[in-house]
Design a protein around this motif. Structure first.
Motif, PDB file in Angstrom:
ATOM      1  N   THR A 170       0.863  -1.171   0.000  1.00  0.00           N
ATOM      2  CA  THR A 170       0.000   0.000   0.000  1.00  0.00           C
ATOM      3  C   THR A 170       0.905   1.228   0.000  1.00  0.00           C
ATOM      4  N   SER A 190      -2.665   5.885   0.409  1.00  0.00           N
ATOM      5  CA  SER A 190      -3.769   4.972   0.106  1.00  0.00           C
ATOM      6  C   SER A 190      -5.030   5.345   0.879  1.00  0.00           C
ATOM      7  N   ASP A 245      -8.748   2.025  -1.517  1.00  0.00           N
ATOM      8  CA  ASP A 245      -7.548   1.408  -2.078  1.00  0.00           C
ATOM      9  C   ASP A 245      -7.150   0.172  -1.268  1.00  0.00           C
TER      10      ASP A 245
END
Length: 174
Positions: free
Chosen positions: A145, A149, A153
């Motif tokens: 990530t 994010s 997401d």
């Protein structure tokens, strides 16, 4: 909005011809994992051999080998992004291309800088939703990530992680 897979946005800074071939093959398999028929354009700042040095040459050489050794992969290049995404323009300007009449859904970039820049630009402009990055080619899946994010997401990437875990579990049982 159409689905568009981008490679390699995270790892390979200056891929060799061999690495570009691996990226294309892994991208092909990954797009099929998402139940899509991969149509791949390898992009550059030149078109179909108009520059025979540096990254365009590596991309051109990778395409040649892919066409010879992996004819099942629908791929062509090297080509500029506008020709990759606009099949009418591509087909009119380069009628010999192997993607003729098809809409590209997978872009393989010549290096990390161009891939990551395009990916981040699309996100910042709000013209795309990101799922990934997804690391390909390892024995076991890993997922990343970004510091920026969103919750969405993370949920999207978690969904991919769960699917990867299911596939890995099935492989282990075989």
């Amino acid at each position: 909005m159409r689905d568009l897979f981008l490679a390699d946005t995270l790892i390979n800074r200056k891929p060799t011809t061999e690495t570009l071939i691996d990226i294309a093959k892994l991208s092909y398999d990954s797009v099929r994992f998402f139940a899509k028929d991969p149509v791949i354009a390898m992009v550059s700042y030149s078109n179909f051999g108009s520059d025979n040095q540096g990254s365009p040459l590596r991309v051109h050489e990778a395409i040649k080998i892919l066409h010879e050794q992996y004819p099942e992969i629908i791929i062509d290049g090297e080509m500029q992004m506008n020709f990759a995404l606009n099949n009418k323009l591509r087909d009119k300007s380069y009628p010999f291309n192997k993607l003729k009449g098809r809409e590209v859904n997978t872009i393989v970039f010549p290096n990390l800088s161009s891939a990551n820049s395009a990916y981040k630009m699309m996100l910042e402009m709000g013209v795309a939703e990101s799922i990934g990055p997804i690391q390909m080619g390892l024995n076991k899946p890993i997922h990343f990530t970004d510091i920026a994010s969103s919750t969405r997401d993370i949920v999207n990437l978690t969904t991919v992680a769960v699917l990867d875990a299911i596939v890995q579990e099935r492989r282990n049982k075989q």
